[in-house]
Design a protein around this motif. Sequence first.
Motif, PDB file in Angstrom:
ATOM      1  N   TYR A  83    -110.802 -44.210  57.429  1.00  0.00           N
ATOM      2  CA  TYR A  83    -110.725 -45.639  57.155  1.00  0.00           C
ATOM      3  C   TYR A  83    -109.259 -45.952  56.882  1.00  0.00           C
ATOM      4  O   TYR A  83    -108.678 -45.402  55.963  1.00  0.00           O
ATOM      5  N   VAL A  84    -108.677 -46.833  57.707  1.00  0.00           N
ATOM      6  CA  VAL A  84    -107.247 -47.113  57.619  1.00  0.00           C
ATOM      7  C   VAL A  84    -107.033 -48.623  57.673  1.00  0.00           C
ATOM      8  O   VAL A  84    -107.660 -49.321  58.476  1.00  0.00           O
ATOM      9  N   SER A  85    -106.141 -49.105  56.837  1.00  0.00           N
ATOM     10  CA  SER A  85    -105.827 -50.529  56.809  1.00  0.00           C
ATOM     11  C   SER A  85    -105.336 -51.018  58.168  1.00  0.00           C
ATOM     12  O   SER A  85    -104.484 -50.394  58.794  1.00  0.00           O
ATOM     13  N   LYS A  86    -105.885 -52.140  58.617  1.00  0.00           N
ATOM     14  CA  LYS A  86    -105.439 -52.720  59.890  1.00  0.00           C
ATOM     15  C   LYS A  86    -103.978 -53.151  59.794  1.00  0.00           C
ATOM     16  O   LYS A  86    -103.251 -53.121  60.784  1.00  0.00           O
ATOM     17  N   ASN A  87    -103.510 -53.528  58.604  1.00  0.00           N
ATOM     18  CA  ASN A  87    -102.105 -53.903  58.430  1.00  0.00           C
ATOM     19  C   ASN A  87    -101.167 -52.738  58.721  1.00  0.00           C
ATOM     20  O   ASN A  87    -100.050 -52.932  59.165  1.00  0.00           O
ATOM     21  N   LEU A  88    -101.618 -51.515  58.456  1.00  0.00           N
ATOM     22  CA  LEU A  88    -100.796 -50.331  58.699  1.00  0.00           C
ATOM     23  C   LEU A  88    -100.775 -49.948  60.177  1.00  0.00           C
ATOM     24  O   LEU A  88     -99.753 -49.541  60.704  1.00  0.00           O
ATOM     25  N   CYS A  89    -101.905 -50.092  60.830  1.00  0.00           N
ATOM     26  CA  CYS A  89    -102.069 -49.603  62.205  1.00  0.00           C
ATOM     27  C   CYS A  89    -102.384 -50.755  63.151  1.00  0.00           C
ATOM     28  O   CYS A  89    -103.494 -50.878  63.659  1.00  0.00           O
ATOM     29  N   LYS A  90    -101.401 -51.573  63.418  1.00  0.00           N
ATOM     30  CA  LYS A  90    -101.628 -52.782  64.208  1.00  0.00           C
ATOM     31  C   LYS A  90    -101.978 -52.507  65.670  1.00  0.00           C
ATOM     32  O   LYS A  90    -102.766 -53.209  66.264  1.00  0.00           O
ATOM     33  N   ASN A  91    -101.393 -51.487  66.281  1.00  0.00           N
ATOM     34  CA  ASN A  91    -101.591 -51.234  67.711  1.00  0.00           C
ATOM     35  C   ASN A  91    -102.213 -49.875  67.996  1.00  0.00           C
ATOM     36  O   ASN A  91    -101.943 -49.283  69.029  1.00  0.00           O
ATOM     37  N   ILE A  92    -103.032 -49.389  67.110  1.00  0.00           N
ATOM     38  CA  ILE A  92    -103.619 -48.060  67.289  1.00  0.00           C
ATOM     39  C   ILE A  92    -104.652 -48.091  68.420  1.00  0.00           C
ATOM     40  O   ILE A  92    -105.319 -49.098  68.628  1.00  0.00           O
ATOM     41  N   SER A  93    -104.739 -46.991  69.148  1.00  0.00           N
ATOM     42  CA  SER A  93    -105.714 -46.899  70.241  1.00  0.00           C
ATOM     43  C   SER A  93    -106.247 -45.468  70.328  1.00  0.00           C
ATOM     44  O   SER A  93    -105.590 -44.522  69.906  1.00  0.00           O
ATOM     45  N   LEU A  94    -107.442 -45.348  70.895  1.00  0.00           N
ATOM     46  CA  LEU A  94    -108.007 -44.014  71.090  1.00  0.00           C
ATOM     47  C   LEU A  94    -107.141 -43.192  72.044  1.00  0.00           C
ATOM     48  O   LEU A  94    -106.991 -41.982  71.853  1.00  0.00           O
ATOM     49  N   LYS A  95    -106.581 -43.832  73.033  1.00  0.00           N
ATOM     50  CA  LYS A  95    -105.719 -43.120  73.982  1.00  0.00           C
ATOM     51  C   LYS A  95    -104.548 -42.465  73.249  1.00  0.00           C
ATOM     52  O   LYS A  95    -104.243 -41.291  73.458  1.00  0.00           O
ATOM     53  N   TYR A  96    -103.883 -43.232  72.373  1.00  0.00           N
ATOM     54  CA  TYR A  96    -102.755 -42.681  71.610  1.00  0.00           C
ATOM     55  C   TYR A  96    -103.235 -41.575  70.672  1.00  0.00           C
ATOM     56  O   TYR A  96    -102.618 -40.508  70.597  1.00  0.00           O
ATOM     57  N   LEU A  97    -104.320 -41.815  69.944  1.00  0.00           N
ATOM     58  CA  LEU A  97    -104.823 -40.820  68.994  1.00  0.00           C
ATOM     59  C   LEU A  97    -105.158 -39.507  69.692  1.00  0.00           C
ATOM     60  O   LEU A  97    -104.812 -38.427  69.212  1.00  0.00           O
ATOM     61  N   ASN A  98    -105.834 -39.587  70.827  1.00  0.00           N
ATOM     62  CA  ASN A  98    -106.219 -38.358  71.522  1.00  0.00           C
ATOM     63  C   ASN A  98    -105.029 -37.625  72.129  1.00  0.00           C
ATOM     64  O   ASN A  98    -105.048 -36.410  72.249  1.00  0.00           O
ATOM     65  N   LYS A  99    -103.990 -38.349  72.478  1.00  0.00           N
ATOM     66  CA  LYS A  99    -102.799 -37.696  73.033  1.00  0.00           C
ATOM     67  C   LYS A  99    -101.903 -37.123  71.938  1.00  0.00           C
ATOM     68  O   LYS A  99    -101.360 -36.028  72.079  1.00  0.00           O
ATOM     69  N   ASN A 100    -101.735 -37.864  70.823  1.00  0.00           N
ATOM     70  CA  ASN A 100    -100.726 -37.506  69.823  1.00  0.00           C
ATOM     71  C   ASN A 100    -101.243 -37.217  68.422  1.00  0.00           C
ATOM     72  O   ASN A 100    -100.559 -36.576  67.644  1.00  0.00           O
ATOM     73  N   GLY A 101    -102.387 -37.748  68.045  1.00  0.00           N
ATOM     74  CA  GLY A 101    -102.922 -37.549  66.696  1.00  0.00           C
ATOM     75  C   GLY A 101    -102.535 -38.665  65.743  1.00  0.00           C
ATOM     76  O   GLY A 101    -101.597 -39.431  65.987  1.00  0.00           O
ATOM     77  N   PHE A 102    -103.273 -38.773  64.654  1.00  0.00           N
ATOM     78  CA  PHE A 102    -103.073 -39.855  63.701  1.00  0.00           C
ATOM     79  C   PHE A 102    -101.773 -39.721  62.914  1.00  0.00           C
ATOM     80  O   PHE A 102    -101.042 -40.693  62.726  1.00  0.00           O
ATOM     81  N   MET A 103    -101.448 -38.517  62.439  1.00  0.00           N
ATOM     82  CA  MET A 103    -100.210 -38.368  61.667  1.00  0.00           C
ATOM     83  C   MET A 103     -98.992 -38.663  62.539  1.00  0.00           C
ATOM     84  O   MET A 103     -98.017 -39.237  62.061  1.00  0.00           O
ATOM     85  N   ASN A 104     -99.060 -38.322  63.818  1.00  0.00           N
ATOM     86  CA  ASN A 104     -97.977 -38.665  64.733  1.00  0.00           C
ATOM     87  C   ASN A 104     -97.850 -40.185  64.834  1.00  0.00           C
ATOM     88  O   ASN A 104     -96.747 -40.719  64.869  1.00  0.00           O
ATOM     89  N   TYR A 105     -98.976 -40.874  64.877  1.00  0.00           N
ATOM     90  CA  TYR A 105     -98.945 -42.342  64.912  1.00  0.00           C
ATOM     91  C   TYR A 105     -98.231 -42.890  63.674  1.00  0.00           C
ATOM     92  O   TYR A 105     -97.342 -43.726  63.774  1.00  0.00           O
ATOM     93  N   ILE A 106     -98.602 -42.402  62.506  1.00  0.00           N
ATOM     94  CA  ILE A 106     -97.997 -42.873  61.258  1.00  0.00           C
ATOM     95  C   ILE A 106     -96.497 -42.571  61.247  1.00  0.00           C
ATOM     96  O   ILE A 106     -95.687 -43.427  60.910  1.00  0.00           O
ATOM     97  N   GLU A 107     -96.122 -41.361  61.650  1.00  0.00           N
ATOM     98  CA  GLU A 107     -94.716 -40.946  61.615  1.00  0.00           C
ATOM     99  C   GLU A 107     -93.855 -41.691  62.631  1.00  0.00           C
ATOM    100  O   GLU A 107     -92.691 -41.976  62.354  1.00  0.00           O
ATOM    101  N   ASN A 108     -94.401 -42.015  63.806  1.00  0.00           N
ATOM    102  CA  ASN A 108     -93.579 -42.542  64.895  1.00  0.00           C
ATOM    103  C   ASN A 108     -93.841 -44.000  65.269  1.00  0.00           C
ATOM    104  O   ASN A 108     -93.015 -44.600  65.939  1.00  0.00           O
TER     105      ASN A 108
END
Length: 139
Positions: A83-108
Motif C-alpha cells: 500500500y503506497v501513497s498515490k502522492n509518492l508514486c504518481k506515474n507507477i506502472s506494472l511494466k516499470y515494476l516488473n522491469k525494475n522493482g519498487f525500490m528502484n522506482y523510489i530511488e530513481n
Amino acid sequence: MQIVKPVNGRGYVVQDKIQNNLLFSFRKLFPNSTNEYYDLSQIIVNKKLASVTKYPVGTMIYLFKCIRKDKTSNEVILYQESYVSKNLCKNISLKYLNKNGFMNYIENQTSSKVSHSSKKFILKELKIKNWLKHLTMTY
C-alpha cells in the motif's frame, strides 16, 4: 548484509541510510529470486484499511501485489501486498515494476528517500498451485 559497522572509538554504529535502505528491498534479502508484480489498483482508504495501513481515511493509495520466486526452482517464496501513497508514486506502472522493482522506482523516479518501512510477515500454508492457476498477469 551488514546493518552495523565497527567505528574506532565509537563501537558499532548503524550503517548509512543508503545501506540500511537495502533492508527494505526483497531483491537484497533474496538475491537468487525474481518478482512478478500484478494487480495494480487505486483505492481510497476506508476505516478498516486505515487501521491496517495507518493511512488516514480518504487518502488515495495504490495497492499492488507481488510474488517472489526462486530463480532456480521457480518456487514461490513470498507473496507481498503493498500500500503506497498515490502522492509518492504518481506515474507507477506494472511494466516499470516488473522491469525494475519498487525500490528502484523510489530511488530513481521520486525525490523521496526511504527512512522507514513497515513489513508485516505472516506465515501461512497456502495451496500455491491452485492459487497461481487463478493469477493473471497484466502489463
